[in-house]
Write a protein that holds these residues in place. Structure first.
Motif, PDB file in Angstrom:
ATOM      1  N   LEU A 261     -70.243  33.110   3.657  1.00  0.00           N
ATOM      2  CA  LEU A 261     -69.357  32.175   2.975  1.00  0.00           C
ATOM      3  C   LEU A 261     -68.366  31.565   3.964  1.00  0.00           C
ATOM      4  CD1 LEU A 261     -68.602  34.098  -0.330  1.00  0.00           C
ATOM      5  CD2 LEU A 261     -70.379  32.407   0.131  1.00  0.00           C
ATOM      6  N   PRO A 262     -68.176  30.256   3.907  1.00  0.00           N
ATOM      7  CA  PRO A 262     -67.274  29.606   4.861  1.00  0.00           C
ATOM      8  C   PRO A 262     -65.813  29.820   4.493  1.00  0.00           C
ATOM      9  CG  PRO A 262     -68.117  27.986   3.316  1.00  0.00           C
ATOM     10  CD  PRO A 262     -68.810  29.288   2.997  1.00  0.00           C
ATOM     11  N   PRO A 263     -64.926  29.915   5.477  1.00  0.00           N
ATOM     12  CA  PRO A 263     -63.489  29.981   5.164  1.00  0.00           C
ATOM     13  C   PRO A 263     -63.007  28.647   4.622  1.00  0.00           C
ATOM     14  CG  PRO A 263     -63.821  29.808   7.535  1.00  0.00           C
ATOM     15  CD  PRO A 263     -65.183  29.974   6.924  1.00  0.00           C
TER      16      PRO A 263
ATOM     17  N   ASP B  94     -62.053  20.242  -0.026  1.00  0.00           N
ATOM     18  CA  ASP B  94     -62.128  21.176  -1.152  1.00  0.00           C
ATOM     19  C   ASP B  94     -60.763  21.785  -1.452  1.00  0.00           C
ATOM     20  OD1 ASP B  94     -64.791  20.755  -1.529  1.00  0.00           O
ATOM     21  OD2 ASP B  94     -65.467  22.664  -0.692  1.00  0.00           O
ATOM     22  N   VAL B  95     -59.903  21.876  -0.442  1.00  0.00           N
ATOM     23  CA  VAL B  95     -58.589  22.478  -0.659  1.00  0.00           C
ATOM     24  C   VAL B  95     -57.797  21.681  -1.697  1.00  0.00           C
ATOM     25  CG1 VAL B  95     -57.528  21.233   1.278  1.00  0.00           C
ATOM     26  CG2 VAL B  95     -56.501  23.347   0.451  1.00  0.00           C
ATOM     27  N   ILE B  96     -57.921  20.354  -1.681  1.00  0.00           N
ATOM     28  CA  ILE B  96     -57.210  19.518  -2.658  1.00  0.00           C
ATOM     29  C   ILE B  96     -57.867  19.637  -4.030  1.00  0.00           C
ATOM     30  CG2 ILE B  96     -56.372  17.213  -3.169  1.00  0.00           C
ATOM     31  CD1 ILE B  96     -55.237  18.573  -0.613  1.00  0.00           C
ATOM     32  N   LEU B  97     -59.182  19.634  -4.073  1.00  0.00           N
ATOM     33  CA  LEU B  97     -59.906  19.799  -5.337  1.00  0.00           C
ATOM     34  C   LEU B  97     -59.526  21.116  -6.008  1.00  0.00           C
ATOM     35  CD1 LEU B  97     -62.251  18.625  -7.140  1.00  0.00           C
ATOM     36  CD2 LEU B  97     -63.790  20.059  -5.789  1.00  0.00           C
ATOM     37  N   LEU B  98     -59.491  22.190  -5.221  1.00  0.00           N
ATOM     38  CA  LEU B  98     -59.132  23.502  -5.751  1.00  0.00           C
ATOM     39  C   LEU B  98     -57.667  23.549  -6.170  1.00  0.00           C
ATOM     40  CD1 LEU B  98     -61.058  25.654  -3.141  1.00  0.00           C
ATOM     41  CD2 LEU B  98     -61.408  25.790  -5.608  1.00  0.00           C
TER      42      LEU B  98
ATOM     43  N   PHE C 105     -54.607  28.907   5.978  1.00  0.00           N
ATOM     44  CA  PHE C 105     -55.111  29.706   4.869  1.00  0.00           C
ATOM     45  C   PHE C 105     -55.905  30.932   5.329  1.00  0.00           C
ATOM     46  CE2 PHE C 105     -54.468  25.714   2.458  1.00  0.00           C
ATOM     47  CZ  PHE C 105     -53.714  26.232   1.413  1.00  0.00           C
ATOM     48  N   PRO C 106     -55.262  31.881   6.011  1.00  0.00           N
ATOM     49  CA  PRO C 106     -55.980  33.108   6.396  1.00  0.00           C
ATOM     50  C   PRO C 106     -56.461  33.905   5.192  1.00  0.00           C
ATOM     51  CG  PRO C 106     -53.613  33.343   6.773  1.00  0.00           C
ATOM     52  CD  PRO C 106     -53.860  31.895   6.475  1.00  0.00           C
TER      53      PRO C 106
ATOM     54  N   VAL D 139     -59.256  31.123  -0.426  1.00  0.00           N
ATOM     55  CA  VAL D 139     -59.061  30.614  -1.780  1.00  0.00           C
ATOM     56  C   VAL D 139     -58.066  31.475  -2.549  1.00  0.00           C
ATOM     57  CG1 VAL D 139     -60.178  30.049  -3.969  1.00  0.00           C
ATOM     58  CG2 VAL D 139     -61.359  29.577  -1.811  1.00  0.00           C
ATOM     59  N   ARG D 140     -58.072  32.780  -2.300  1.00  0.00           N
ATOM     60  CA  ARG D 140     -57.124  33.655  -2.996  1.00  0.00           C
ATOM     61  C   ARG D 140     -55.688  33.285  -2.627  1.00  0.00           C
ATOM     62  NH1 ARG D 140     -58.749  38.346  -1.195  1.00  0.00           N
ATOM     63  NH2 ARG D 140     -60.309  38.630  -2.837  1.00  0.00           N
ATOM     64  N   GLU D 141     -55.452  32.984  -1.362  1.00  0.00           N
ATOM     65  CA  GLU D 141     -54.108  32.579  -0.926  1.00  0.00           C
ATOM     66  C   GLU D 141     -53.707  31.260  -1.580  1.00  0.00           C
ATOM     67  OE1 GLU D 141     -51.775  31.168   3.147  1.00  0.00           O
ATOM     68  OE2 GLU D 141     -53.662  32.275   3.297  1.00  0.00           O
TER      69      GLU D 141
END
Length: 462
Positions: free
Chosen positions: A307-309, A316-320, A352-353, A356-358
């Motif tokens: 899975l990619p970081p 995708d960061v904005i979509l999420l 974002f280390p 998605v959870r962060e």
């Protein structure tokens, strides 16, 4: 050398190629396929003979003096089917890794078990796969949503396509990725996209269970364990390296024979389960240091899903972020907020280390702290890394020094007493978060869970 040229006229989907310089091995594999009334078998004694036959086959069992180079040449020649590489006894981890990186789907070590190899090849051969109804197959995403995942980036599109391919197989899958990338979600997606979707999906996190209870958690004691409860479905085992050597040996036996014993029982049981393993660590490093059995790793690592970081997922960061804003606004009963000017740029620039959870935690905090309107960039700016954890670490180090020298405790105490005090202080410093406390102490979370349980048992007995 082709032993049975008549098979050249058969459908490609029903052909398997056995390439091995040992005629006894080729004969053994032909007999194994014949006992199963399975496929048409082509034979080759070396790579030169195998290359022209490969396009006619769906699967290949390959043994060669230089397995990495042979694998690479077969893939370069256009062979896109299942490729299982048989390594000589005593082959190194590097040989196996090289073959996998060159394009092998699986690695077995000689002497090989023919029935096991037949199972692996049959499971991946199109003509022998169970047919699935069209409604059972999830469609590739058109709006960025796929089996619980959200993302339109090329990196995630590749993940979706790989999940669809891997879901059709019965073979084990090893899911890797940084913390917070969605390994549990990927395992659930593999289950939902498979023909086992009507069966149970169970997950077992070995790092969160005391070591003394892991065997019965996996295999059961007075009742069913995780393997029995997942019968007919899928079992996700997280951090399999936390299992002790004896339990790893039992798991290997189950993978090879399909049979197991509950703890303390003598009769064997069976369970039809597809295993998925997930880890945040490098499994090859666990093999190297002896934390994970080498033979178990190769038996589990049939198929791999990486899975990619979040930092490699483009926009995708904005979509999420927008999806999380809408979700948490509803949960918190707040007006729906929107990203204000400059906020998107700050989010894109974050490392974002925690992945998605962060981001999820960040957006929940923004909903709570924001006023329901536009959310400014100051809510998403990255703070100095590791600062929240450094203070507790420093305090713990000082406590250890004091304890060793008598310090504030006034005298030298038994190590077990000091150890318990330091562990409990670490857990308190991280507000009861045992995984964070374990990381600060450079210990496994299971070690802390095990010690807490032992303390509780002593308290009950006293």
């Amino acid at each position: 050398m082709i032993v049975n040229p008549s098979a050249l006229q058969t459908d490609r989907r029903t052909c398997v190629l056995v390439c091995d310089p040992e005629s006894d091995v080729r004969t053994m594999m032909r007999a194994a396929f014949a006992r199963r009334d399975a496929l048409h078998v082509l034979e080759a004694e070396d790579l030169a003979a195998a290359l022209p036959l490969a396009p006619r086959c769906a699967s290949i069992l390959l043994a060669a003096d230089h397995p990495e180079e042979a694998t690479r040449r077969l893939r370069a020649a256009g062979f896109g089917g299942t490729l299982v590489v048989a390594l000589a006894h005593g082959a190194s981890v590097g040989d196996a890794v090289g073959a996998m990186r060159a394009g092998a789907d699986d690695v077995v070590i000689k002497p090989i078990g023919p029935e096991d190899v037949v199972d692996r090849l049959l499971a991946s051969t199109p003509a022998r796969r169970p047919e699935r109804r069209r409604r059972d197959r999830p469609q590739l995403p058109r709006n960025g949503d796929f089996c619980g995942f959200l993302g339109r980036s090329p990196a995630m599109q590749a993940v979706y396509e790989q999940i669809e391919r891997l879901a059709a197989s019965r073979a084990p899958v090893f899911v890797t990725g940084e913390s917070g990338t969605g390994k549990g979600l990927a395992a659930a997606a593999l289950h939902v996209a498979s023909t086992r979707q009507e069966g149970p999906f169970n997950a077992l996190n070995c790092a969160a269970i005391p070591a003394s209870y892991l065997e019965q958690a996996v295999f059961g004691l007075t009742g069913p364990g995780a393997i029995e409860r997942a019968h007919g479905g899928t079992l996700l085992i997280e951090e399999v390296s936390e299992l002790n050597s004896a339990t790893q040996s039992k798991l290997l036996h189950f993978l090879e024979k399909g049979r197991f014993r509950r703890a303390g029982e003598t009769d064997e049981r069976t369970s039809d389960v597809r295993l998925i393993c997930a880890t945040v660590r490098d499994p090859l490093e666990d093999v190297r240091v002896g934390r994970l059995r080498e033979d178990l790793f190769y038996r589990l690592n049939v198929l791999t899903l990486a899975l990619p970081p979040l930092r490699e997922r483009d926009d995708d960061v904005i979509l999420l972020a927008e999806a999380f804003l809408a979700r948490f606004a509803g949960e918190e009963g707040r007006p729906i907020s929107r990203l204000g000017p400059g906020a998107a740029e700050v989010l894109r620039a974050r490392s974002f280390p925690g992945n998605v959870r962060e981001l999820q935690n960040l957006m929940r905090r923004a909903v709570i702290l924001g006023d329901g309107g536009l959310l400014g960039p100051e809510l998403f700016e990255e703070t100095e890394p590791a600062q929240p954890e450094e203070a507790p670490r420093t305090q713990l180090a000082a406590m250890l020094i004091d304890a060793a020298q008598g310090g504030t405790f006034g005298r030298v105490e038994p190590f077990a007493v000091v150890e318990r005090r330091v562990i409990e202080a670490a857990i308190a410093a991280f507000d009861g978060n045992i995984p964070l406390a374990a990381a600060a102490l450079d210990l496994s979370p299971s070690t802390l869970y095990r010690k807490k349980l032992a303390w509780q048992d002593r308290r009950r007995l006293s």
